[in-house]
Design an enzyme around this catalytic site. Structure first.
Site, short mmCIF file in Angstrom:
data_model
loop_
_atom_site.label_atom_id
_atom_site.label_comp_id
_atom_site.label_asym_id
_atom_site.label_seq_id
_atom_site.Cartn_x
_atom_site.Cartn_y
_atom_site.Cartn_z
N ASP A 70 0.86 -1.19 0.00
CA ASP A 70 0.00 0.00 0.00
C ASP A 70 0.89 1.24 0.00
O ASP A 70 2.04 1.20 0.42
CB ASP A 70 -0.94 0.01 1.21
N GLU A 129 -6.31 2.92 2.86
CA GLU A 129 -7.02 3.41 4.05
C GLU A 129 -8.42 3.91 3.70
O GLU A 129 -9.24 4.14 4.58
CB GLU A 129 -6.22 4.54 4.70
#
Length: 350
Positions: A70, A129
């Site tokens: 990520d 997120e």
């Protein structure tokens, strides 16, 4: 002063420029600039929105092995006081994605210089997120063209000390649903509460009542959790709030339990509308399925660590995360690695 490991240096440079989901423009360019310094003979590079896909051609490929990291940050004001603290006010790499990126760059550097037999696909995924980047990138033409046969990934874990690795075959991460609820009633002057329908009161009461779903509607031998991380309501101190909002998450170990939680939430909402003379609305968020680590692939990794690595291995019970959409591929394995800190992951001091 001794020279820093180059990947520690990269991590600190990435820590300076945190960006939230789908706004990772500087981050993407930073990654592309570094990848451009590597030997290019076996590399193919594609961009997708603010993400990046890098394919490393194998010398005699029979399959493609995926590795995902990520790249986004959180809307948190950093309070670490470190010399490489965030330069972007109100944004911080508080969940370790700067570490994840530097680890991925280290792996990519190794295999760009010394390819494996099989093809490798490195995925630098945005918006982990929120609002959720895994499913969109998996549905993209860019990803489908290089669809991997198996997928690997990791997450740093501050609850373990440096030199420790935690992993387990089977169920590792729970299902997660994002939870956004709005309450709309009737505002009014603070001196005349009987002429208004106070949504701060309604929302506050709902927070407490929803916890009875866990204690009274879920099998005690099962597991689920509802967390409200943010409450918003009202404009000024002397006006009764016409609107209020709850933001949170639901985590369960199975889809069936998730369905129970959602059914009860909606039933409670109907009762709240009657009791508090208001409108309760659920706002769509992202859903993530559980991570179920492939037994064969994960046990291979465990066997390797036990025979070759000078690292302490922990067998996890379970955890919670948002990487689970990647694990819908046929074979997968996810691990937690060292990242000891005094505080847990995601606070402003991480």
């Amino acid at each position: 002063m001794p020279e820093l490991n180059p990947f520690i240096k990269l991590r600190r440079e990435l820590h300076l420029i945190p960006e939230v989901g789908y706004e990772e423009f500087k981050t993407q360019q930073f990654l592309l600039d570094y990848i451009g310094t590597l030997p290019q003979e076996n590399l193919e590079i594609k961009t997708w929105r603010t993400g990046i896909l890098v394919r490393v051609a194998g010398v005699a490929p029979t399959k493609t092995i995926g590795y995902r990291t990520d790249i986004d940050a959180l809307p948190i004001t950093e309070e670490t006081g470190l010399p490489f603290s965030s330069l972007h006010e109100g944004k911080m790499h508080a969940c370790g994605h700067d570490c994840h990126m530097s680890i991925a760059l280290g792996l990519l550097t190794q295999f760009a210089n010394d390819p494996l037999r099989d093809n490798l696909l490195f995925i630098f995924q945005p918006a982990e997120e929120g609002p959720g980047g895994a499913k969109p990138i998996m549905e993209s033409a860019e990803f489908k063209a290089w669809w991997p046969n198996t997928m690997f990934g990791l997450h740093i874990a501050p609850e373990y000390k440096a030199g420790q690795i935690a992993v387990k075959p089977g169920l590792l991460f729970a299902n997660t649903s994002e939870l956004f609820i709005s309450f709309k009633g009737k505002g009014g002057h603070a001196a005349y509460p009987h002429l208004a329908n106070d949504m701060v009161v309604a929302a506050s009461a709902f927070v407490g009542q929803m916890q009875t779903i866990i204690s009274r509607n879920i099998d005690p031998l099962d597991a689920a959790v509802i967390t409200i991380g943010q409450i918003r309501g009202g404009e000024v101190q002397n006006v009764i709030a016409e609107e209020a909002y709850l933001d949170g998450t639901i985590r369960t170990l199975s889809k069936e339990t998730m369905d129970i939680v959602w059914t009860r939430l909606k039933q409670l909402a109907k009762g709240w509308e009657e009791a508090y003379q208001c409108e309760v609305r659920f706002i769509a968020g992202s859903d993530y399925v559980e991570v179920d680590n492939d037994e064969v692939e994960t046990n291979k990794f465990i066997d390797y660590l036990q025979k070759n690595a000078s690292r302490k291995l922990y067998r996890l019970q379970r955890s919670n995360d948002r990487r689970r959409l990647w694990l819908l591929l046929r074979k997968n394995s996810w691990v937690h690695v060292l990242a000891w800190r005094r505080f847990g992951i995601q606070p402003s001091s991480f």
